[in-house]
Design a protein around this motif. Structure first.
Motif, PDB file in Angstrom:
ATOM      1  N   PRO A   2      69.065  46.954  36.431  1.00 31.78           N
ATOM      2  CA  PRO A   2      70.124  46.902  37.444  1.00 31.78           C
ATOM      3  C   PRO A   2      70.489  45.451  37.770  1.00 31.78           C
ATOM      4  CG  PRO A   2      68.307  48.307  38.172  1.00 31.78           C
ATOM      5  CD  PRO A   2      67.890  47.645  36.895  1.00 31.78           C
ATOM      6  N   PRO A   3      71.754  45.215  38.135  1.00 34.31           N
ATOM      7  CA  PRO A   3      72.190  43.832  38.394  1.00 34.31           C
ATOM      8  C   PRO A   3      71.313  43.083  39.407  1.00 34.31           C
ATOM      9  CG  PRO A   3      74.070  45.325  38.416  1.00 34.31           C
ATOM     10  CD  PRO A   3      72.832  46.171  38.303  1.00 34.31           C
ATOM     11  N   ARG A   8      67.347  38.945  40.453  1.00 37.79           N
ATOM     12  CA  ARG A   8      66.038  38.569  41.011  1.00 37.79           C
ATOM     13  C   ARG A   8      65.176  37.905  39.926  1.00 37.79           C
ATOM     14  NH1 ARG A   8      62.385  39.475  45.031  1.00 37.79           N
ATOM     15  NH2 ARG A   8      63.826  40.647  46.299  1.00 37.79           N
ATOM     16  N   GLU A   9      65.211  38.454  38.717  1.00 40.10           N
ATOM     17  CA  GLU A   9      64.435  37.881  37.612  1.00 40.10           C
ATOM     18  C   GLU A   9      64.946  36.482  37.261  1.00 40.10           C
ATOM     19  OE1 GLU A   9      64.177  38.951  33.021  1.00 40.10           O
ATOM     20  OE2 GLU A   9      63.137  40.442  34.281  1.00 40.10           O
ATOM     21  N   ASP A  13      62.653  33.207  37.642  1.00 45.44           N
ATOM     22  CA  ASP A  13      62.443  32.255  36.538  1.00 45.44           C
ATOM     23  C   ASP A  13      62.875  30.851  36.955  1.00 45.44           C
ATOM     24  OD1 ASP A  13      61.259  33.878  34.593  1.00 45.44           O
ATOM     25  OD2 ASP A  13      63.195  34.552  33.813  1.00 45.44           O
ATOM     26  N   ALA A  14      63.973  30.756  37.674  1.00 41.49           N
ATOM     27  CA  ALA A  14      64.426  29.452  38.163  1.00 41.49           C
ATOM     28  C   ALA A  14      63.384  28.854  39.101  1.00 41.49           C
ATOM     29  CB  ALA A  14      65.772  29.600  38.878  1.00 41.49           C
ATOM     30  N   THR A  42      72.677  32.319  47.179  1.00 41.11           N
ATOM     31  CA  THR A  42      72.171  33.507  46.472  1.00 41.11           C
ATOM     32  C   THR A  42      70.654  33.615  46.601  1.00 41.11           C
ATOM     33  OG1 THR A  42      74.010  33.388  44.898  1.00 41.11           O
ATOM     34  CG2 THR A  42      72.097  34.718  44.263  1.00 41.11           C
ATOM     35  N   ALA A  43      69.944  32.524  46.371  1.00 36.03           N
ATOM     36  CA  ALA A  43      68.474  32.571  46.434  1.00 36.03           C
ATOM     37  C   ALA A  43      67.993  33.010  47.811  1.00 36.03           C
ATOM     38  CB  ALA A  43      67.882  31.217  46.070  1.00 36.03           C
TER      39      ALA A  43
END
Length: 191
Positions: A2-3, A8-9, A13-14, A42-43
């Motif tokens: 899902p988007p 989130r992934e 990773d960031a 966003t984060a």
């Protein structure tokens, strides 16, 4: 995926990359947005606090460092013993040195744990769960180590990984030979 799970992934990773490259001081919501290439804010929508970022990092590192099912299936088909145990250790070293950012991020979190109670609690739980899982795995696979020996291997492997991903004491050291030497010295031979 899902988007939202995919986003989130990407952000997790960031976070691993920012922590590995810029230490905990660089771990900000804005740095995650920039590293992930997402719009500002966003984060913080996904991880409202710094503690939430740390928790996400630990989850993502666990996912990134998980064993390859095919590699483990091949190893599991072999006879239990010291040589098989050494090959499992070699797989762990391979995974950690292949994902340098994840390994560096783990070391950064351990350092940050000396200064921040939430990080200390989170990384302590993560490490202890990993140790318990390793002990249970060894017992299930019939490998020749108990909790004490597995703890010794954690100490040895952590130092070796730190050496391999930072500045090596002996750049010419053969990784596989080092692991074989650890096993030779830490697991008594039975006749």
């Amino acid at each position: 995926m899902p988007p939202n799970a995919e986003r989130r992934e990407i952000l997790s990773d960031a976070a691993v990359q920012v922590l590995a490259r810029h230490s905990s001081r660089g771990l900000t919501h804005r740095a995650l947005d920039v590293e992930a290439g997402v719009p500002r804010g966003t984060a913080s929508n996904f991880f409202p606090t710094r503690d939430a970022i740390v928790d996400a990092i630990l989850v993502r590192i666990g996912e990134r460092l998980a064993p390859d099912a095919e590699v483990h299936a091949t190893l599991a088909a072999r006879q239990p013993g010291r040589e098989l145990f050494a090959d499992y250790m070699k797989d762990i070293v391979q995974r950690l040195t292949s994902d340098r950012d994840a390994a560096l991020a783990l070391f950064e979190l351990r350092l940050e744990a000396t200064r921040r109670p939430h990080v200390e609690a989170a990384i302590s739980a993560w490490l202890r769960e990993g140790l318990a899982a390793d002990v249970a795995f060894n017992a299930r696979m019939g490998l020749p180590c108990g909790q004490h020996e597995i703890s010794l291997f954690h100490y040895a492997i952590n130092g070796f990984i730190f050496d391999q991903i930072t500045v090596a004491v002996d750049p010419s050291a053969d990784r596989n030979q080092v692991i074989d030497d650890f096993v030779e010295r830490l697991i008594p031979r039975t006749n």
